[in-house]
Design a protein around this motif. Sequence first.
Motif, PDB file in Angstrom:
ATOM      1  N   ALA A  70       6.923   6.092  -1.439  1.00  0.00           N
ATOM      2  CA  ALA A  70       6.482   5.615  -0.130  1.00  0.00           C
ATOM      3  C   ALA A  70       6.993   6.519   0.982  1.00  0.00           C
ATOM      4  CB  ALA A  70       6.959   4.188   0.089  1.00  0.00           C
ATOM      5  N   ALA A  71       8.269   6.905   0.897  1.00  0.00           N
ATOM      6  CA  ALA A  71       8.833   7.797   1.914  1.00  0.00           C
ATOM      7  C   ALA A  71       8.163   9.167   1.854  1.00  0.00           C
ATOM      8  CB  ALA A  71      10.341   7.928   1.705  1.00  0.00           C
ATOM      9  N   GLY A  72       8.006   9.707   0.638  1.00  0.00           N
ATOM     10  CA  GLY A  72       7.372  11.009   0.498  1.00  0.00           C
ATOM     11  C   GLY A  72       5.908  10.990   0.889  1.00  0.00           C
ATOM     12  N   GLY A  73       5.199   9.913   0.531  1.00  0.00           N
ATOM     13  CA  GLY A  73       3.792   9.798   0.883  1.00  0.00           C
ATOM     14  C   GLY A  73       3.577   9.745   2.382  1.00  0.00           C
ATOM     15  N   ARG A  74       4.477   9.066   3.075  1.00  0.00           N
ATOM     16  CA  ARG A  74       4.359   8.981   4.536  1.00  0.00           C
ATOM     17  C   ARG A  74       4.665  10.319   5.194  1.00  0.00           C
ATOM     18  NH1 ARG A  74       2.499   8.855   8.519  1.00  0.00           N
ATOM     19  NH2 ARG A  74       2.803   7.518  10.345  1.00  0.00           N
ATOM     20  N   LEU A  75       5.708  11.002   4.722  1.00  0.00           N
ATOM     21  CA  LEU A  75       6.136  12.248   5.347  1.00  0.00           C
ATOM     22  C   LEU A  75       5.246  13.426   4.966  1.00  0.00           C
ATOM     23  CD1 LEU A  75      10.018  11.939   4.907  1.00  0.00           C
ATOM     24  CD2 LEU A  75       8.703  11.639   7.021  1.00  0.00           C
ATOM     25  N   LEU A  76       4.840  13.481   3.694  1.00  0.00           N
ATOM     26  CA  LEU A  76       4.136  14.666   3.193  1.00  0.00           C
ATOM     27  C   LEU A  76       2.622  14.501   3.146  1.00  0.00           C
ATOM     28  CD1 LEU A  76       6.549  15.525   0.232  1.00  0.00           C
ATOM     29  CD2 LEU A  76       6.565  16.454   2.563  1.00  0.00           C
ATOM     30  N   LEU A  77       2.145  13.288   2.892  1.00  0.00           N
ATOM     31  CA  LEU A  77       0.706  13.077   2.713  1.00  0.00           C
ATOM     32  C   LEU A  77       0.072  12.278   3.845  1.00  0.00           C
ATOM     33  CD1 LEU A  77       0.687  12.166  -1.098  1.00  0.00           C
ATOM     34  CD2 LEU A  77       0.498  14.419  -0.032  1.00  0.00           C
ATOM     35  N   GLY A  78       0.889  11.758   4.744  1.00  0.00           N
ATOM     36  CA  GLY A  78       0.360  10.964   5.850  1.00  0.00           C
ATOM     37  C   GLY A  78      -0.185   9.617   5.430  1.00  0.00           C
ATOM     38  N   GLU A  79       0.251   9.086   4.285  1.00  0.00           N
ATOM     39  CA  GLU A  79      -0.206   7.778   3.815  1.00  0.00           C
ATOM     40  C   GLU A  79       0.501   6.662   4.583  1.00  0.00           C
ATOM     41  OE1 GLU A  79      -1.228   8.891  -0.855  1.00  0.00           O
ATOM     42  OE2 GLU A  79       0.333   7.445  -0.375  1.00  0.00           O
ATOM     43  N   ARG A  80      -0.283   5.762   5.129  1.00  0.00           N
ATOM     44  CA  ARG A  80       0.281   4.620   5.853  1.00  0.00           C
ATOM     45  C   ARG A  80       0.406   3.434   4.898  1.00  0.00           C
ATOM     46  NH1 ARG A  80       0.500   5.287  11.270  1.00  0.00           N
ATOM     47  NH2 ARG A  80      -0.658   7.061  12.143  1.00  0.00           N
ATOM     48  N   LEU A  81       1.557   2.820   4.912  1.00  0.00           N
ATOM     49  CA  LEU A  81       1.798   1.714   3.990  1.00  0.00           C
ATOM     50  C   LEU A  81       1.079   0.444   4.410  1.00  0.00           C
ATOM     51  CD1 LEU A  81       5.605   2.071   3.216  1.00  0.00           C
ATOM     52  CD2 LEU A  81       3.690   2.635   1.749  1.00  0.00           C
ATOM     53  N   GLY A  82       1.119   0.111   5.691  1.00  0.00           N
ATOM     54  CA  GLY A  82       0.580  -1.168   6.126  1.00  0.00           C
ATOM     55  C   GLY A  82       1.530  -2.298   5.745  1.00  0.00           C
ATOM     56  N   ALA A  83       1.154  -3.526   6.130  1.00  0.00           N
ATOM     57  CA  ALA A  83       2.025  -4.675   5.871  1.00  0.00           C
ATOM     58  C   ALA A  83       2.207  -4.920   4.381  1.00  0.00           C
ATOM     59  CB  ALA A  83       1.438  -5.919   6.547  1.00  0.00           C
ATOM     60  N   ALA A  84       1.104  -4.814   3.603  1.00  0.00           N
ATOM     61  CA  ALA A  84       1.197  -5.059   2.162  1.00  0.00           C
ATOM     62  C   ALA A  84       2.082  -4.028   1.488  1.00  0.00           C
ATOM     63  CB  ALA A  84      -0.200  -5.050   1.539  1.00  0.00           C
ATOM     64  N   GLY A  85       1.929  -2.759   1.882  1.00  0.00           N
ATOM     65  CA  GLY A  85       2.740  -1.710   1.284  1.00  0.00           C
ATOM     66  C   GLY A  85       4.206  -1.858   1.620  1.00  0.00           C
ATOM     67  N   LEU A  86       4.505  -2.121   2.890  1.00  0.00           N
ATOM     68  CA  LEU A  86       5.894  -2.321   3.287  1.00  0.00           C
ATOM     69  C   LEU A  86       6.502  -3.523   2.574  1.00  0.00           C
ATOM     70  CD1 LEU A  86       5.683  -1.646   7.133  1.00  0.00           C
ATOM     71  CD2 LEU A  86       6.889  -0.259   5.427  1.00  0.00           C
ATOM     72  N   GLY A  87       5.705  -4.604   2.469  1.00  0.00           N
ATOM     73  CA  GLY A  87       6.205  -5.790   1.780  1.00  0.00           C
ATOM     74  C   GLY A  87       6.507  -5.534   0.322  1.00  0.00           C
ATOM     75  N   SER A  88       5.614  -4.816  -0.353  1.00  0.00           N
ATOM     76  CA  SER A  88       5.814  -4.560  -1.778  1.00  0.00           C
ATOM     77  C   SER A  88       7.026  -3.673  -2.013  1.00  0.00           C
ATOM     78  CB  SER A  88       4.559  -3.922  -2.378  1.00  0.00           C
ATOM     79  OG  SER A  88       4.323  -2.653  -1.811  1.00  0.00           O
ATOM     80  N   VAL A  89       7.215  -2.647  -1.163  1.00  0.00           N
ATOM     81  CA  VAL A  89       8.373  -1.779  -1.320  1.00  0.00           C
ATOM     82  C   VAL A  89       9.661  -2.539  -1.035  1.00  0.00           C
ATOM     83  CG1 VAL A  89       9.541   0.265  -0.400  1.00  0.00           C
ATOM     84  CG2 VAL A  89       7.089   0.330  -0.851  1.00  0.00           C
ATOM     85  N   ALA A  90       9.651  -3.413  -0.018  1.00  0.00           N
ATOM     86  CA  ALA A  90      10.838  -4.205   0.298  1.00  0.00           C
ATOM     87  C   ALA A  90      11.203  -5.131  -0.855  1.00  0.00           C
ATOM     88  CB  ALA A  90      10.599  -5.006   1.575  1.00  0.00           C
ATOM     89  N   VAL A  91      10.194  -5.779  -1.439  1.00  0.00           N
ATOM     90  CA  VAL A  91      10.448  -6.666  -2.582  1.00  0.00           C
ATOM     91  C   VAL A  91      10.973  -5.871  -3.768  1.00  0.00           C
ATOM     92  CG1 VAL A  91       9.351  -8.194  -4.270  1.00  0.00           C
ATOM     93  CG2 VAL A  91       8.774  -8.403  -1.855  1.00  0.00           C
ATOM     94  N   ALA A  92      10.383  -4.688  -4.004  1.00  0.00           N
ATOM     95  CA  ALA A  92      10.843  -3.840  -5.101  1.00  0.00           C
ATOM     96  C   ALA A  92      12.294  -3.421  -4.898  1.00  0.00           C
ATOM     97  CB  ALA A  92       9.953  -2.614  -5.238  1.00  0.00           C
ATOM     98  N   LEU A  93      12.661  -3.072  -3.666  1.00  0.00           N
ATOM     99  CA  LEU A  93      14.034  -2.665  -3.382  1.00  0.00           C
ATOM    100  C   LEU A  93      15.005  -3.824  -3.580  1.00  0.00           C
ATOM    101  CD1 LEU A  93      15.881  -0.429  -2.447  1.00  0.00           C
ATOM    102  CD2 LEU A  93      15.422  -1.098  -0.071  1.00  0.00           C
ATOM    103  N   ALA A  94      14.593  -5.028  -3.156  1.00  0.00           N
ATOM    104  CA  ALA A  94      15.441  -6.199  -3.373  1.00  0.00           C
ATOM    105  C   ALA A  94      15.648  -6.463  -4.862  1.00  0.00           C
ATOM    106  CB  ALA A  94      14.808  -7.421  -2.699  1.00  0.00           C
ATOM    107  N   GLY A  95      14.578  -6.315  -5.634  1.00  0.00           N
ATOM    108  CA  GLY A  95      14.710  -6.489  -7.077  1.00  0.00           C
ATOM    109  C   GLY A  95      15.625  -5.466  -7.697  1.00  0.00           C
ATOM    110  N   LEU A  96      15.558  -4.235  -7.204  1.00  0.00           N
ATOM    111  CA  LEU A  96      16.424  -3.177  -7.716  1.00  0.00           C
ATOM    112  C   LEU A  96      17.888  -3.474  -7.432  1.00  0.00           C
ATOM    113  CD1 LEU A  96      16.770  -0.338  -8.921  1.00  0.00           C
ATOM    114  CD2 LEU A  96      16.444   0.575  -6.616  1.00  0.00           C
TER     115      LEU A  96
END
Length: 302
Positions: free
Chosen positions: A118-144
Amino acid sequence: MTHVSVRRGLLYVSIAATAWGTGGAAGALLDLSGGIGPVAVSFWRFAAGAAMLLLATRLFGLGGTPGRPSGRPRNLGGILLTGAGMAVYQTAYFAAIADSGLAVATVVTIGATPVLVAAGGRLLLGERLGAAGLGSVAVALAGLVLLTLDDGSGSFSASGTWWALLSAAGYAGVTLLNRAFATEPYATATGGFVVGGLCLLPIALVQGLLPSGDPLVFWTIIVYLGAVPTALAYGLFFIGLGAVRATTASVITLVEPVGATLLGVLLLGERLTPAAVCGGCLLLGAVALPALNERGRTGVPA
């Protein structure tokens, strides 16, 4: 380049992740039955995967474009970087399994990857996460975080966690690279296996390439490891990357710990702590959001 719809791309990435879930178990069984280390396991995985993809390319004409022989690489630099990245993350993954066990190593690796992608995609590819993307990454990080909590049960290993995070970094790099550049997926996968195998061969020779156990069991596992979680899975994954965003693909691969965890518990006698179970559930719950968002973003039918 092989083009597929978003729906089919999501399906291919999901199938690849499911197949990858069995790869760790195969590697662990090789360690138990053959007595070879993680570098040698990775070498044999790449060698078998490359041989099977080359055979499939010849027999079924996979890949290629009109006027161009099937499987000829079009981006040598990308293939070299893909192979080096695969060598790093595969070996680090099997080292994490040796230190932390199959279930924890798999979920840490796959759980950390979406954050890095997600960090690399935003910085290098210009991919925007949006609310769903941010939510999924946050949940994944909490699980980790839950998964790596040490409750004194012995399931936590600091070195195993670092190996898993190194594996995640390599995996994220390969994902971003192959999302950024249009390549023939089968040629990229085959070339990556060859380059990765050559990178690992010197260390594998020192570590020991041949098994000390039953040769029939060893080669049976090698054939499976090369066919399903390597040749099939990577071919489908690289095709899927042509249709879905890098972050989406990396989050969908969170389905891999389902199979890996079940195999680790059922076949290898591993145990998960309550915190690890909760962390794994959170990781799996993070899968649906980006998949739904990807289809809603494009509206492309199958």
